[in-house]
Design an enzyme around this catalytic site. Structure first.
Site, short mmCIF file in Angstrom:
data_model
loop_
_atom_site.label_atom_id
_atom_site.label_comp_id
_atom_site.label_asym_id
_atom_site.label_seq_id
_atom_site.Cartn_x
_atom_site.Cartn_y
_atom_site.Cartn_z
N SER A 1 -38.85 -12.64 -5.18
CA SER A 1 -37.76 -13.65 -4.30
C SER A 1 -36.78 -13.16 -3.44
O SER A 1 -36.15 -13.83 -2.94
CB SER A 1 -36.90 -13.95 -5.58
OG SER A 1 -35.94 -13.00 -5.91
N LYS B 1 -27.99 -17.39 -9.34
CA LYS B 1 -28.05 -16.71 -8.03
C LYS B 1 -26.80 -17.56 -7.23
O LYS B 1 -26.13 -16.86 -6.50
CB LYS B 1 -29.07 -16.73 -7.22
CG LYS B 1 -30.32 -16.03 -7.82
CD LYS B 1 -31.51 -15.78 -7.23
CE LYS B 1 -32.68 -14.74 -7.68
NZ LYS B 1 -34.04 -14.64 -7.40
#
Length: 338
Positions: A230, A275
Site C-alpha cells: 500500500s 490511515k
C-alpha cells in the site's frame, strides 16, 4: 468479577486494526539503530526536499497464534480510532502467521520496485522490463507449456512490456482460442500455445509473474519494518520529488496511500479509515486516497482535511501541484465528506 476475568483471558475470533507509524518518504527513518534516508539515489542528480510525503501504516493486534481477548475486542469496538475485523479476513485459514509475514514482505519489496518504475516512467526515463514466471498454480492451463524461470515476451506476436500489457493482451485474446505466447527459456526463444481461462473477471493462463526492471541508475528504498503493497504511490511521489528541482507539494505536509504499478495506476488498500486517523494525528491537512477506497472514506474524513480521489500517479501529481501553487483544489476530484 468472574465474567470479567473470563472475558479478559478468553481469545476472540477477531483481530484489531489501529493507526500505525507514519513515515515521511522524503525524510529519514530508524533502521538498525541509526537514521537513514528512506529514498536515496546514486548515479543521477538529486534535489533538496521540504515538507513531507507521508505513507501511513496500520498496526494489527492479534494473529491466529495470539488472538486478542474479548475484553480487548470490546474496548476496541468502543474506540473510534480502532476497527475490529474477523480473524479470517486478515489471516486466511490456509495461511500461517509466518506465511502471511513472508507474503507481506514480498509485496513490499515488489511494490518498491513498481514505485521506482512508475516514478521513472513518469519522469521520462527508458529502461527494459523482464516478465519472469515465478510459479504456476495448481491445475494451470499453462502446465507443460510454460515453467517457472521462463520469461514472457509476447502474446500473439505483440510484445508485452509489463504485467498490465500481458493482462490486456490475454483479455483481447479471450478464452475461446489458444494464445500464442512467446517465451525465453534458458536463453532461447520459442512460442507456445495456451488457451486462457476465466478467473473471476480476469482472463489468465495460470502463471504467476513478476516484473524485473533494469533501471538506468540506482534507487534505494530503506524501509524493512513495513509489509504489504500500500505504500507504492507515496514511494513513487517521494522518488519524483527527490529527482525534481523544487518541491512538488510546495513544502506542505501531505499524506496518502495506494498501490501502484509500472503504468502509474493507483489501486485500493485496506485500513483506509485507520490511515486517515493516523494522518490526522500527524496534523496533516492533505490526503491522497485511491478512488476505489472513497466509499470507505466518505463520512470518516477528519475535520479540516481534504481527501483527493486519485486513480493514477498523474492524478496525485495534479493534486500536489494544486497544493503547491495554492490554487482552487475544489476543482479536483475529492472523496465526498459524507
Amino acid at each position: 468479577m468472574v465474567i470479567g476475568l473470563i472475558l479478559a483471558v478468553t481469545p476472540s475470533p477477531y483481530v484489531i486494526e489501529k493507526p500505525g507509524p507514519v513515515y515521511n518518504t522524503i525524510g529519514t527513518a530508524e533502521q538498525d539503530g541509526e537514521r537513514v534516508q528512506l529514498i536515496s539515489v546514486s548515479g543521477e542528480p538529486v534535489y533538496p526536499t521540504e515538507g513531507s510525503l507521508d505513507l501511513l501504516t496500520v498496526s494489527l493486534v492479534g494473529n491466529p497464534d495470539n488472538r486478542p481477548s474479548w475484553l480487548s475486542v470490546a474496548a476496541a469496538w468502543l474506540d473510534p480510532n480502532q476497527a475490529v475485523i474477523p480473524l479470517e479476513s486478515a489471516f486466511p485459514p490456509d495461511v500461517s502467521t509466518k506465511q502471511r509475514e513472508e507474503q507481506t514482505q514480498a509485496q513490499m519489496v515488489n511494490s518498491q520496485q513498481d514505485a521506482i518504475a512508475a516514478a521513472l516512467t513518469s519522469l521520462g526515463y527508458d529502461y527494459p522490463t523482464i516478465l519472469s514466471v515465478v510459479s504456476l498454480p495448481d491445475d494451470s492451463p499453462a502446465e507443460g507449456a510454460i515453467a517457472a524461470g521462463d520469461q514472457v515476451v509476447s502474446v500473439n506476436g505483440q510484445e508485452v512490456a509489463d504485467i498490465t500489457a500481458l493482462r490486456e493482451a490475454l483479455t483481447r485474446n479471450g478464452v475461446d482460442d489458444a494464445a500464442s505466447i512467446g517465451i525465453i527459456r534458458d536463453g532461447a526463444g520459442e512460442t507456445v500455445e495456451v488457451t486462457p481461462v476465466e478467473a473471476g473477471e480476469a482472463v489468465v493462463v495460470g502463471i504467476n509473474v513478476t516484473s524485473d526492471y533494469d533501471f538506468p541508475f540506482e534507487v534505494t528504498i530503506e524501509l524493512d519494518s513495513v509489509g504489504g503493497p500500500s505504500a507504492g504511490m507515496m514511494f513513487a511521489l517521494g522518488i519524483i520529488d527527490t529527482l525534481t528541482p523544487g518541491f512538488i507539494q510546495g513544502g506542505e505536509d501531505v499524506a496518502g496511500t495506494g498501490t501502484i504499478n509500472q503504468a502509474g495506476e493507483v489501486g485500493p488498500i485496506g485500513g483506509i479509515r485507520q490511515k486517515l486517523i493516523g494522518a490526522d494525528q500527524n496534523d496533516v491537512d492533505w490526503f491522497l486516497a485511491p478512488a476505489d477506497n472513497c466509499d470507505e472514506v466518505t463520512g470518516h474524513v477528519p475535520d479540516g482535511m481534504t481527501v483527493f480521489s486519485v486513480e493514477t500517479l498523474d492524478d496525485a501529481l495534479a493534486a500536489l501541484d494544486a497544493v503547491r501553487i495554492g490554487s482552487d483544489t475544489d476543482a479536483l476530484e475529492q472523496c465526498p465528506l459524507g
